[in-house]
Scaffold this active site. Structure first.
Site, PDB file in Angstrom:
ATOM      1  N   LYS A  20      27.601   5.842   0.490  1.00 42.79           N
ATOM      2  CA  LYS A  20      28.224   7.034   1.058  1.00 42.79           C
ATOM      3  C   LYS A  20      28.502   8.047  -0.050  1.00 42.79           C
ATOM      4  O   LYS A  20      28.915   7.679  -1.160  1.00 42.79           O
ATOM      5  CB  LYS A  20      29.525   6.639   1.772  1.00 42.79           C
ATOM      6  CG  LYS A  20      30.193   7.770   2.548  1.00 42.79           C
ATOM      7  CD  LYS A  20      31.363   7.225   3.365  1.00 42.79           C
ATOM      8  CE  LYS A  20      32.117   8.317   4.105  1.00 42.79           C
ATOM      9  NZ  LYS A  20      33.203   7.777   4.937  1.00 42.79           N
TER      10      LYS A  20
ATOM     11  N   SER B 138      33.324   9.532   9.617  1.00 39.90           N
ATOM     12  CA  SER B 138      32.867  10.162   8.381  1.00 39.90           C
ATOM     13  C   SER B 138      31.723   9.387   7.732  1.00 39.90           C
ATOM     14  O   SER B 138      30.941   9.955   6.978  1.00 39.90           O
ATOM     15  CB  SER B 138      34.024  10.330   7.401  1.00 39.90           C
ATOM     16  OG  SER B 138      34.459   9.092   6.889  1.00 39.90           O
TER      17      SER B 138
ATOM     18  N   SER C 114      36.331   5.051  10.426  1.00 41.35           N
ATOM     19  CA  SER C 114      35.037   5.539   9.954  1.00 41.35           C
ATOM     20  C   SER C 114      34.050   4.465   9.525  1.00 41.35           C
ATOM     21  O   SER C 114      32.948   4.779   9.084  1.00 41.35           O
ATOM     22  CB  SER C 114      35.227   6.544   8.817  1.00 41.35           C
ATOM     23  OG  SER C 114      35.751   7.746   9.343  1.00 41.35           O
TER      24      SER C 114
END
Length: 469
Positions: A82, A160, A184
């Protein structure tokens, strides 16, 4: 070169082939890169690919393995990180325009752990700007635009860690690293039909990761199965003196092997009756079928209710004031107005108005909640419910109104730092996946892994994957 079937093999199966030298890490990396180049832009899944780094790591892995220096189940396995995790020399944008050119000269601790394990980073996964730290109304709140769901590209991937979900679901990498402050990891795992582990707070270092709400932020794996998540978590977990919030050495470390399950305990499961105020009709059918499967699979399954209280409000106050502190310079400089989402442009100023007294009161309520949950786990090993009350939402959905339902379990789980693992449990009539989440006592990550592994040994939902056009 590997064929199409390779993209949906588990980390466990890929590792067997790599260790046996029947699968080349370089070949595997090249086919994943090629697939990611083709489908990544269509899904807005990546912030960027890192082909030079990936091939260098893959070549090093292949050389080590040929010499007999096999490091373990992640050696030579391609993954995506990420884009809020620092990777030395690679832009780390936090999904937001004000940080589009940000580059760190060090690696996040989790990246260091993955490097030592010999994993191969093929790219940075796209994400919602600032991990939703200023809140957002639309899925398009990202430098890359809305991440598209591989099961239906007119739908979002959620949360997210939106790019991480798309990457794993589409078979663009063997696994991805996500983060969760509130939902998330669990939500994109459910919407994308993958397995995602939110570890106990403090078991994985956040050093080198963007801070949103430091008392709630967690990092965890998203992969094909609960077993894969366990293997990846074993690499990520551990005490880190660079992150004062990590647990002591004996409580942070995690080891895993399938043989551990031979010594595993008989789990008592609590099926939650009040995790969601309402369920979409298509999800309600899946929930009923999932509960029936659990009753056939586990020796003891009882209905149980979460304690009642202002948990959502407590979580919102905590996230709001900690997020305003984390992004204080962004807000005070006025650069917050450069965010893509209209709500994100103003919400930082709103959060700065939360008083210190309100924050302290929220932490008092948090302590009460932690005691209530500790008492609940005296009667149950794990709690279970569907991961979301509705399937993947349209890309243009107004999330502020359409996803504004109460989420007491999300608040409870993240305020108390509880581990949770979401795994696929069925499909709606529109062929959108749904997930069931198992939640455990703080520190009992093995319990939720055992529960999810047991469930997956009696179902095949995690073996299904989308057909990409």
């Amino acid at each position: 070169m590997p064929g199409e079937e390779i993209f949906y093999l588990s980390v466990t199966e890929l590792a067997k082939r790599i260790e046996a030298k029947t699968l080349s890490p370089v070949d595997l990396t090249q086919v994943y890169l090629k697939r990611s180049e083709k489908y990544g832009p269509r899904l807005n899944a990546y912030a960027r690919l890192t082909p030079d780094l990936a091939l260098a790591q893959a070549q090093a892995a292949e050389k080590d393995i040929r010499r007999g220096h096999y490091r373990g189940p992640l050696h030579g396995i391609p993954y995506a990180a990420k884009d809020l995790l620092a990777v030395k020399g690679v832009p780390t944008t936090w999904g937001a325009k004000p940080y589009a050119s940000q580059v760190f000269d060090y690696d996040a601790t989790v990246i260091e752990h993955l490097n030592r394990a010999g994993a191969v980073m093929i790219g940075k996964a796209s994400m919602v700007e600032l991990a939703g730290g200023m809140n957002y109304r639309f899925a398009s709140a990202s430098l890359q635009g809305a991440a598209k769901n591989p099961w239906d590209t007119s739908c979002w991937t959620c949360g997210s860690s939106s790019g991480s979900g798309a990457i794993v679901a589409a078979g663009l990498a063997a696994f991805a690293i996500g983060t969760e402050t509130w939902g998330s990891i669990i939500c994109p795992s459910a919407f994308c039909g993958v397995s995602g582990l939110r570890p106990t707070y403090g078991r994985v270092s956040r050093y080198g990761a963007m801070a949103l709400a430091p008392s709630m932020d967690k990092i965890g794996p998203m992969a094909r199965s609960a077993e894969d998540c366990a293997r990846i978590f074993a690499v990520l977990a551990g005490h880190d003196p660079k992150d004062h919030a990590t647990l002591p050495v004996d409580k942070a470390a995690f080891t895993y092997s399938p043989s551990m399950e031979l010594k595993s305990r008989s789990l008592t499961v609590g099926w939650l009756t009040n995790a969601w105020k309402m369920l979409d009709p298509s999800v309600a059918k899946i929930a009923d079928a999932t509960e029936k499967t659990l009753r056939k699979t586990f020796p003891v399954v009882h209905h149980v209710a979460l304690p009642q209280g202002p948990w959502d409000d407590t979580g919102n106050v905590t996230m709001g004031i900690e997020g305003a502190a984390s992004f204080r310079s962004l807000i005070r400089s006025g650069q917050v107005t450069e965010l893509a989402d209209p709500l994100g442009q103003i919400n930082g100023y709103v959060n700065e108005q939360i008083s210190g007294a309100d924050y302290l009161q929220a932490q008092h309520v948090r302590e009460i909640l932690q005691k209530k949950m500790a008492d609940l786990f005296d009667s149950f090993d794990v709690l279970a419910t569907v991961s979301q009350p509705l399937p993947a939402t349209p890309l243009d959905f107004n999330l502020e109104t359409g996803l504004s339902f109460p989420d007491p379990l999300g608040a409870i789980g993240n305020l108390c730092g509880l581990p949770a693992l979401s795994v696929p449990c069925g499909f709606t009539e529109r062929r959108l996946p749904m997930g069931v989440q198992f939640v455990g006592r703080a520190g009992d990550d093995f319990g939720v892994i055992q529960a999810a592994r047991t469930y997956q040994s009696h179902t095949d939902w995690h073996h299904r994957h989308p057909k990409l056009a």
